[in-house]
Design an enzyme around this catalytic site. Structure first.
Site, PDB file in Angstrom:
ATOM      1  N   GLY B  11       0.823  -1.212   0.000  1.00 42.14           N
ATOM      2  CA  GLY B  11       0.000   0.000   0.000  1.00 42.14           C
ATOM      3  C   GLY B  11       0.856   1.261   0.000  1.00 42.14           C
ATOM      4  O   GLY B  11       2.084   1.199  -0.174  1.00 42.14           O
ATOM      5  N   TYR B  12       0.216   2.387   0.239  1.00 46.60           N
ATOM      6  CA  TYR B  12       0.944   3.646   0.114  1.00 46.60           C
ATOM      7  C   TYR B  12       1.890   3.903   1.278  1.00 46.60           C
ATOM      8  O   TYR B  12       3.004   4.384   1.085  1.00 46.60           O
ATOM      9  CB  TYR B  12      -0.036   4.809  -0.062  1.00 46.60           C
ATOM     10  CG  TYR B  12      -0.804   4.734  -1.364  1.00 46.60           C
ATOM     11  CD1 TYR B  12      -0.234   4.158  -2.500  1.00 46.60           C
ATOM     12  CD2 TYR B  12      -2.091   5.234  -1.472  1.00 46.60           C
ATOM     13  CE1 TYR B  12      -0.930   4.086  -3.703  1.00 46.60           C
ATOM     14  CE2 TYR B  12      -2.791   5.168  -2.664  1.00 46.60           C
ATOM     15  CZ  TYR B  12      -2.207   4.585  -3.777  1.00 46.60           C
ATOM     16  OH  TYR B  12      -2.897   4.523  -4.960  1.00 46.60           O
ATOM     17  N   THR B  13       1.466   3.622   2.505  1.00 47.79           N
ATOM     18  CA  THR B  13       2.406   3.832   3.602  1.00 47.79           C
ATOM     19  C   THR B  13       3.498   2.754   3.549  1.00 47.79           C
ATOM     20  O   THR B  13       4.649   3.025   3.871  1.00 47.79           O
ATOM     21  CB  THR B  13       1.702   3.800   4.978  1.00 47.79           C
ATOM     22  OG1 THR B  13       0.951   2.586   5.079  1.00 47.79           O
ATOM     23  CG2 THR B  13       0.761   4.978   5.122  1.00 47.79           C
ATOM     24  N   CYS B 145      -3.103  10.390  10.983  1.00 50.06           N
ATOM     25  CA  CYS B 145      -2.429  11.505  10.299  1.00 50.06           C
ATOM     26  C   CYS B 145      -3.053  12.841  10.653  1.00 50.06           C
ATOM     27  O   CYS B 145      -2.345  13.818  10.894  1.00 50.06           O
ATOM     28  CB  CYS B 145      -2.414  11.282   8.790  1.00 50.06           C
ATOM     29  SG  CYS B 145      -4.024  10.960   8.064  1.00 50.06           S
TER      30      CYS B 145
END
Lengths: 345, 345, 345, 345
Positions: B11-13, B145
């Site tokens: 994924g993105y993280t 976040c």
């Protein structure tokens, strides 16, 4: 430590240079010039450098002697200061078009500033192709960003004789190549949705591409170049449309390109089935010195298409300046150029 | 070399973690898991990592023992694997909300997965505020976040007693926070021009912010939080609207914030007249672990506004994971986090 | 046919006005002024009008008598020409802030140009609230775009006594509100990724909102207004954060808003479960005179959030000018305002 | 009133059709089908239609008899329902590729669904070129969006014999052409910065362009077509790169194009020095049925470049469907197509 000065350091390529040079283990930034921001800290116009240095801009005329000078001045900026600059710096890297072309070609494409008598030749910094000339070079010219992208795609195929020397190059580019000075065409409301072929014919990089291909391969191509503005800030995608000299499939041009860039750390050939994002695109290359390319062949039509992506401010400008500097200084090619890029972006 | 595994690395993280960890001098990435991309190289879903590693994804269940595990699994992903993970890794950093809140608060805001019996407390990794707890920590939870951005703005003012504990937080965020799984709301034609307050009331980060402020300052605030999607991929701007406890001008809150983040390498306070871009904005922070903030006061109305910008995937997730890891391992705080960001972008 | 002239017609609100007026069945555009483009056709700066009219711009000073003049001049442009304009036009609609506020309030917020002696009062054109004043009005001021959005959300709740008069308004806006003149902050590379709270306190629309709410409801609110630039060209989303005067759920404010805008053709309340895109957002409102709004309540915290979306150049400027003009001329409210907007966009 | 049904009306071209047809003076929308949104109002997936109609979607199979049916179904959707549709509707307009090509060509480019026996020929709706065939047509196929743009640029030059029949077409396109169904390539974080040549060779519109040019001019060209995704939602720019058959300057091709589109209300040739935005670009064409084009010649190289811009959902799909419908029904060509587009956008 090599003492480096940056002339015209408040613009976009200047900012990228400072970002890399301030963190570079082999150099010390001794001066950065800007008439507009003289007296301000480097991070005043470059918010990403916040807290990175306490250096302040000095006016262009306050330039002092240094080991190596990088000029980010616009067209004519360095040539007009040449007499003084040659006194101050033993080695010079120029990011403008002032010294890219031989005088006759320069006059043909730029009309003004034919290189005056007494101005020496500059080595053309296309590191994957002219690296051997750089260690000895005193004066180095960084290629135009769109010429650079086009050349990285064209050269391996022309050299291998795989492509007819009649090529159409359709280059797409973001807004940052136009520089930091506001104007109507780059005013956000006018530019945000822009998809416009702003230079369909007569683009100056045409001459640069044709001349360099001829010099490096012995074959003079006809390059039919158009430039299109797309809605982004950074990045170039150059699509090279050509025709093969004989029937072939993708294997041969893939091999030719792979050979040309074997052990070249910054050029990456995307091979089929190796990526969920299998097309070169400048997004994930932003801030890096990488160039991604791909090749596609339509054997029915003897057609070949090469796509080349890079960041115009980096591989297309400041990144190549640092790459060339590393080679000039006998340092590792990749020093200061380690950033890998972001995804998603 | 610390042997690190990344759970849910496609994924993105996960991509951001791999980018940093593969270049980190103190760790070795021994495994990266993804069921979807098992058998593919790490750069298959992460084009920016092209050529950086020859490691391949393994299925989540193929996880082997390691020194430290970072989990990028979505909500519930780690808690459901907890029995097995605790066997495999001595230390764990989790990027999900599974372990951020105490059980009662977790049940209030997330309803499902109240932490089961036998699951230990996790240290909440807000390095500028909880750094002292990290060296000893075995289990660490990375903040949400938007909670992270809000807390960095709220904490110094509440601690200094400068702001009333009734705060409105209007947070703006890009699309990457929603993760890599396509859906209608994140389909490009639907999302490209989005400017929508998608969670006006009831956002889960509310509880996280209120609880952490209370724990760290002793004052329990009421936080009135709304989240708005804006047309970008990365970045959060949290605007904290508050009222001062007494008449004051900007000097006092500036001082309180400056004190709070003195010698904190990743939080930067933008002082008046120091920048041509004097507002915190996430653009130039993309890919970095920096957080920029500013404070403005309207003395006529006893009004105070703090703006906090960061990259949701970095300071808001993977960057803080690396930051926390550095502290857990007794290494330099900034290792692997040297990227300065880009301008323009 | 009403003979209409547009003063300052080469800017963005001027372009929108021309688009609507050239197709309006009840008016004839007799003159459009621009010093910069004098002699050029109307479509020279407005590419969307290509082929729509053969009229050409004349200089501002070439203005001749007409029935109704719409001024799109920037701040001070109309007031400086007032002596001459009143001779030429029996009715005037102004899109600037010159005549929005009473003289004392104007001096407080704008400092310069307090309305000179002999300058008459202008009717404030908020058609859903002041329509009855417009048929007789000779001189009409169009609200500021962010004030307009804020007022449409605030007025029904204050009038119904549902909300405490202490409100935070967090307004997000695209770049076109800054006008057509290039500058650094709106230079595409600087603005493309902008997410910056450029006016956290002290925004001039504060006074306009407070004064109009007081005049129309009898209650003077305190409005705590901040403006944030987001990466788009058109559109405003105003998020109004308030607190209810007593415990209530969504039904009551929904009813108050629905009542306020019953039979108002341009304001649309989005009710729960009626849309796959259930949040007001300016994207699909681009080019239209519509305003979409929603209301959310958190009964636990007595919190209420109203979101209001509109196109700053249309409902926020030129669209309201046409709406007001229709009412002034006794024509159908919706004439010339039929465009429904685009999706996706 | 012609009773019109829209099959597959919840997608993007369906939404544009509804927007136009609901306001069209000559037709009544009697049914709009969607399996996904059956029972919901038309504005449920199309927020711009909010309040425009109280009609609700019905399932595809609930289709009843009507005068004219417009199908927005994807590839194969209409052909699979053909037996039933021909019973229900006397006239049919199809926006898919099912009926654009003759059976042999269809099989070559699409492989599946060669038109079965008993299925009649469809008239190809390129109104500027095939208008005379439309009034009598029962069954009409709307061109592919990129084929449409390419053809409008190529046809006048080939017919006038000005260009060699070997053409490179480099088409740039937004994301909406991919439809409303989410997937990874169109997931916002992946697509927002996309600049990728996703179909360098072998694009299906190649056959459509070559076949139509041959049929309408008698000359069969070789079209070398590539498609590039750019970071926008709507719009196509097709850049046609060709070579002149003899030395000439811009005057002759300008004349040929001007002649071809004389009295064609929707195609506009941009002549030199008539615009501050002198390049065709799809931005200001969004939502309109206009096509803008320009021609540039480099006489030194016998090179000619034609740029063609249009909105893929409108002139490239739903707009042409309405245009064709107007001609089929003997109504004014421009009815329902009056929107002029927005600037800035």
């Amino acid at each position: 430590m090599t003492r480096v000065a940056v002339l015209g350091a408040a613009g976009y390529t200047g900012g990228e240079l400072l970002r890399m040079l301030l963190a570079h283990p082999g150099v010390e930034v001794v001066q950065a010039t800007s008439d507009q921001f003289a007296g301000k800290r480097l991070d005043y116009p470059h918010p990403n450098l916040r807290g990175m240095s306490s250096l302040r801009f000095v006016p262009h005329d306050a330039l002092e002697p240094c080991d190596l000078l990088v000029s980010c001045m616009p067209q004519g900026g360095l040539i007009n200061r040449w007499a003084r600059v040659r006194e101050l710096a033993g080695r010079v890297i120029d990011l403008s078009a002032d010294f890219r072309l031989a005088p006759a070609a320069h006059e043909r494409w730029y009309k003004k500033h034919p290189r005056p008598a007494g101005v020496p030749g500059f080595v053309y910094a296309l590191p994957e192709w002219t690296a051997s000339e750089l260690p000895e070079a005193r004066y180095v010219a960084v290629p135009g960003c769109m010429a650079h992208a086009s050349l990285l795609g064209i050269l391996p195929l022309v050299r291998a004789g795989l492509v007819k020397p009649e090529l159409v190059v359709d280059a797409k580019t973001g807004s940052s190549g136009g520089g930091a000075t506001p104007d109507r065409a780059s005013h956000h409301p006018e530019r945000a949705s822009a998809l416009r072929c702003y230079k369909p014919v007569g683009h100056r990089h045409t001459g640069e591409i044709e001349n360099v291909v001829e010099r490096l391969t012995g074959t003079r191509p006809s390059v039919h170049f158009s430039a299109t503005a797309i809605p982004s800030v950074r990045g170039i995608l150059a699509t090279v449309h050509g025709f093969t000299t004989r029937p072939l499939d993708e294997a041969e041009p893939l091999r030719a390109i792979a050979m040309a860039y074997r052990e070249k750390p910054f050029v990456r050939l995307i091979r089929p089935n190796t990526s969920a994002s299998p097309f070169p695109e400048p997004g994930p290359l932003q801030g890096t010195n990488y160039c991604d390319l791909s090749v596609d062949v339509d054997p029915e039509r003897n057609r070949i298409v090469v796509n080349v992506a890079l960041d115009n401010l980096m591989k297309g400008a400041a990144g190549t300046a640092v790459h060339a500097m590393n080679l000039m200084l006998g340092r590792s090619e990749t020093e200061g150029l380690g950033f890998r890029g972001l995804h998603p972006i």
